[in-house]
Design a protein around this motif. Structure first.
Motif, PDB file in Angstrom:
ATOM      1  N   ARG A   1      20.157 -27.244   1.057  1.00 34.50           N
ATOM      2  CA  ARG A   1      19.309 -27.590   2.157  1.00 34.50           C
ATOM      3  C   ARG A   1      18.313 -26.482   2.010  1.00 34.50           C
ATOM      4  N   PHE A   2      18.525 -25.303   1.773  1.00 34.30           N
ATOM      5  CA  PHE A   2      17.603 -24.099   1.785  1.00 34.30           C
ATOM      6  C   PHE A   2      16.504 -24.174   0.592  1.00 34.30           C
ATOM      7  N   ILE A   3      15.281 -24.166   1.023  1.00 34.38           N
ATOM      8  CA  ILE A   3      14.399 -24.212  -0.204  1.00 34.38           C
ATOM      9  C   ILE A   3      14.397 -23.019  -1.058  1.00 34.38           C
ATOM     10  N   MET A   4      14.911 -21.899  -0.171  1.00 32.04           N
ATOM     11  CA  MET A   4      14.683 -20.440  -0.994  1.00 32.04           C
ATOM     12  C   MET A   4      15.845 -19.732  -0.289  1.00 32.04           C
TER      13      MET A   4
ATOM     14  N   LEU B   1       8.770 -26.826 -15.643  1.00 28.06           N
ATOM     15  CA  LEU B   1       9.742 -26.843 -14.829  1.00 28.06           C
ATOM     16  C   LEU B   1      10.898 -27.388 -15.121  1.00 28.06           C
ATOM     17  N   ILE B   2      10.704 -28.629 -15.575  1.00 29.92           N
ATOM     18  CA  ILE B   2      11.875 -29.325 -15.847  1.00 29.92           C
ATOM     19  C   ILE B   2      12.711 -28.831 -16.915  1.00 29.92           C
ATOM     20  N   ASP B   3      12.240 -28.106 -18.030  1.00 30.76           N
ATOM     21  CA  ASP B   3      12.908 -27.363 -19.067  1.00 30.76           C
ATOM     22  C   ASP B   3      13.912 -26.213 -18.502  1.00 30.76           C
ATOM     23  N   VAL B   4      12.978 -25.523 -17.405  1.00 29.78           N
ATOM     24  CA  VAL B   4      13.743 -24.357 -16.740  1.00 29.78           C
ATOM     25  C   VAL B   4      14.944 -25.011 -15.799  1.00 29.78           C
ATOM     26  N   VAL B   5      14.820 -25.978 -15.240  1.00 33.03           N
ATOM     27  CA  VAL B   5      16.001 -26.534 -14.187  1.00 33.03           C
ATOM     28  C   VAL B   5      16.899 -26.978 -15.197  1.00 33.03           C
ATOM     29  N   SER B   6      16.642 -27.731 -16.235  1.00 36.84           N
ATOM     30  CA  SER B   6      17.532 -28.428 -17.104  1.00 36.84           C
ATOM     31  C   SER B   6      18.330 -27.345 -17.735  1.00 36.84           C
TER      32      SER B   6
ATOM     33  N   ARG C   1      17.062 -32.261  -6.237  1.00 35.53           N
ATOM     34  CA  ARG C   1      16.504 -31.647  -5.085  1.00 35.53           C
ATOM     35  C   ARG C   1      15.896 -30.432  -5.463  1.00 35.53           C
ATOM     36  N   GLY C   2      16.414 -29.543  -6.261  1.00 37.07           N
ATOM     37  CA  GLY C   2      16.036 -28.324  -6.469  1.00 37.07           C
ATOM     38  C   GLY C   2      14.952 -28.574  -7.434  1.00 37.07           C
ATOM     39  N   SER C   3      14.601 -29.362  -8.425  1.00 36.81           N
ATOM     40  CA  SER C   3      13.544 -29.664  -9.203  1.00 36.81           C
ATOM     41  C   SER C   3      12.340 -29.743  -8.032  1.00 36.81           C
ATOM     42  N   LEU C   4      12.353 -30.611  -7.099  1.00 37.99           N
ATOM     43  CA  LEU C   4      11.295 -31.027  -6.096  1.00 37.99           C
ATOM     44  C   LEU C   4      11.047 -29.966  -5.432  1.00 37.99           C
ATOM     45  N   ALA C   5      12.038 -28.963  -4.870  1.00 39.87           N
ATOM     46  CA  ALA C   5      11.696 -27.815  -4.151  1.00 39.87           C
ATOM     47  C   ALA C   5      10.907 -26.907  -4.995  1.00 39.87           C
ATOM     48  N   LEU C   6      11.111 -26.461  -6.326  1.00 39.22           N
ATOM     49  CA  LEU C   6      10.415 -25.685  -7.013  1.00 39.22           C
ATOM     50  C   LEU C   6       9.120 -26.280  -7.281  1.00 39.22           C
ATOM     51  N   LEU C   7       8.699 -27.574  -7.409  1.00 38.91           N
ATOM     52  CA  LEU C   7       7.505 -28.118  -7.426  1.00 38.91           C
ATOM     53  C   LEU C   7       6.637 -27.837  -6.256  1.00 38.91           C
ATOM     54  N   ARG C   8       7.211 -28.118  -4.893  1.00 38.66           N
ATOM     55  CA  ARG C   8       6.531 -27.863  -3.720  1.00 38.66           C
ATOM     56  C   ARG C   8       6.340 -26.365  -3.297  1.00 38.66           C
ATOM     57  N   CYS C   9       7.197 -25.763  -3.903  1.00 38.66           N
ATOM     58  CA  CYS C   9       6.891 -24.086  -3.690  1.00 38.66           C
ATOM     59  C   CYS C   9       5.849 -23.810  -4.546  1.00 38.66           C
TER      60      CYS C   9
ATOM     61  N   LEU D   1       9.012 -18.036  -8.855  1.00 31.74           N
ATOM     62  CA  LEU D   1       9.848 -18.680  -7.807  1.00 31.74           C
ATOM     63  C   LEU D   1      11.187 -19.349  -8.109  1.00 31.74           C
ATOM     64  N   ALA D   2      11.461 -19.023  -9.431  1.00 32.12           N
ATOM     65  CA  ALA D   2      12.437 -19.629 -10.040  1.00 32.12           C
ATOM     66  C   ALA D   2      13.699 -18.911  -9.369  1.00 32.12           C
ATOM     67  N   VAL D   3      13.788 -17.702  -9.299  1.00 29.35           N
ATOM     68  CA  VAL D   3      15.003 -17.156  -8.877  1.00 29.35           C
ATOM     69  C   VAL D   3      15.104 -17.524  -7.359  1.00 29.35           C
ATOM     70  N   PRO D   4      14.130 -17.245  -6.415  1.00 30.10           N
ATOM     71  CA  PRO D   4      14.922 -17.459  -5.165  1.00 30.10           C
ATOM     72  C   PRO D   4      14.866 -18.813  -4.699  1.00 30.10           C
ATOM     73  N   VAL D   5      14.160 -19.905  -5.677  1.00 28.50           N
ATOM     74  CA  VAL D   5      14.381 -21.286  -5.197  1.00 28.50           C
ATOM     75  C   VAL D   5      15.580 -21.852  -5.884  1.00 28.50           C
ATOM     76  N   LEU D   6      15.843 -21.275  -7.194  1.00 25.59           N
ATOM     77  CA  LEU D   6      16.908 -22.041  -7.949  1.00 25.59           C
ATOM     78  C   LEU D   6      18.440 -21.400  -8.015  1.00 25.59           C
ATOM     79  N   ALA D   7      18.419 -19.931  -7.742  1.00 25.57           N
ATOM     80  CA  ALA D   7      19.776 -19.138  -8.207  1.00 25.57           C
ATOM     81  C   ALA D   7      20.705 -19.804  -7.228  1.00 25.57           C
ATOM     82  N   HIS D   8      20.400 -19.627  -5.945  1.00 21.52           N
ATOM     83  CA  HIS D   8      21.496 -20.206  -4.828  1.00 21.52           C
ATOM     84  C   HIS D   8      22.089 -21.535  -5.014  1.00 21.52           C
ATOM     85  N   ARG D   9      21.307 -22.532  -5.879  1.00 19.91           N
ATOM     86  CA  ARG D   9      21.853 -23.854  -5.963  1.00 19.91           C
ATOM     87  C   ARG D   9      23.086 -23.907  -7.261  1.00 19.91           C
TER      88      ARG D   9
END
Length: 317
Positions: free
Chosen positions: A167-170, A227-232, A247-255, A276-284
């Motif tokens: 639920r945390f975007i970052m 963006l999708i390649d990174v998330v995938s 949800r993480g993909s959408l969060a990274l897009l918005r950020c 933004l990849a590390v603060p948005v994705l790593a905790h997920r």
């Protein structure tokens, strides 16, 4: 869209925050990015690094309602959301609203509350509403949660479950200041408390307008594909148990859109995704047992950024 407005807004807010917080401009910028992206932030660091101070400073910078909840093991969900109390004078139940009914909520040491109480924030953070005794009430806009936790002291704590972390975007860290910055802190706080005299520089209406403008930022199809390649790439590998969700993909897009807007640009670049990849994705990312914690997840994201092909097309409008 006037891109210059975003850069001016960013600088005005960062200048105001710098009156209280020394040497944390990038962290403050990411916090502002999360606010414009309509997300929430988890600040994790050792005690005394300025987590609560930064949250209070951001709240003071915006002319909005602010509440703080000190999370403890005996805190109940009703202490956050509110409860219905029977009024003998009217023979009716009256809703006593909790601190969740605010614009900016500081959830201090959130991991000290029990899972039951932590779960009380799930609906509020995701859907901007709260259900009390079967009645669903909408929360005011903006609704921005800044939660803090100490990763070192684990006695009497309850680790946040993956559903709550998502639920945390970052997830951000303050870090310790260098010698020059710490000397400046001592000098600045020698006789006064800068936060006591800090004034607001942004209204709720201006924030709402900035969110609309940030949402108009252009994202080229090749950047979206990147963006999708990174998330995938976070969803595969021997060390990964669960990768980043949609949800993480959408969060990274918005950020990324908010980050570009604050930089005075009307388009998102691959560098925004990288920043933004590390603060948005790593905790997920959930790693298999024994593969390390968040530091290992951050390294995994950085390795992915180094391996995924970066688009070289013209990604401007």
């Amino acid at each position: 869209m006037d891109e210059k407005n975003g850069k001016q807004l960013c600088q005005k807010i960062l200048d105001n925050i710098s009156k209280v917080i020394v040497g944390k401009e990038q962290t403050a910028r990411l916090l502002l990015t999360a606010l414009l992206a309509d997300g929430h932030v988890l600040l994790e660091d050792v005690p005394g690094t300025g987590k609560t101070k930064l949250a209070k400073t951001m709240a003071r910078t915006i002319a909005a309602d602010f509440c703080r909840i000190q999370f403890t093991p005996d805190l109940l969900p009703g202490d956050i959301t509110g409860i219905n109390i029977f009024d003998r004078r009217t023979n009716e139940f009256v809703l006593q609203k909790g601190p969740i009914f605010t614009n900016i909520l500081l959830a201090d040491e959130i991991n000290r509350a029990t899972p039951r109480t932590q779960a009380g924030l799930l609906e509020c953070m995701e859907e901007r509403q709260v259900t009390i005794d079967g009645e669903t009430l909408a929360l005011d806009s903006p609704f921005f949660v800044i939660a803090t936790q100490n990763p070192v002291e684990t006695a009497g704590t309850f680790p946040l479950p993956e559903a709550q972390l998502d639920r945390f975007i970052m997830k951000l860290s303050m870090g310790l200041p260098d010698k020059a910055q710490e000397l400046e802190v001592l000098e600045r706080y020698m006789e006064t408390e800068p936060l006591d005299v800090l004034e607001s520089v942004l209204t709720r209406e201006e924030l709402a307008a900035a969110r609309v403008e940030a949402n108009k930022v252009f994202v080229h199809p090749c950047v979206r594909e990147y963006l999708i390649d990174v998330v995938s790439a976070t969803r595969s590998g021997d060390q990964v148990l669960v990768g980043v969700s949609t949800r993480g993909s959408l969060a990274l897009l918005r950020c990324a859109k908010a980050y570009a807007y604050l930089d005075g640009r009307g388009y998102v670049s691959p560098d925004d995704i990288k920043a933004l990849a590390v603060p948005v994705l790593a905790h997920r990312i959930v790693l298999v047992f024994g593969s390390g914690g968040q530091d290992r997840a951050a390294s995994l994201v950085e390795n992915i950024l180094g391996s995924v092909n970066v688009p070289t097309e013209d990604f401007t409008i």
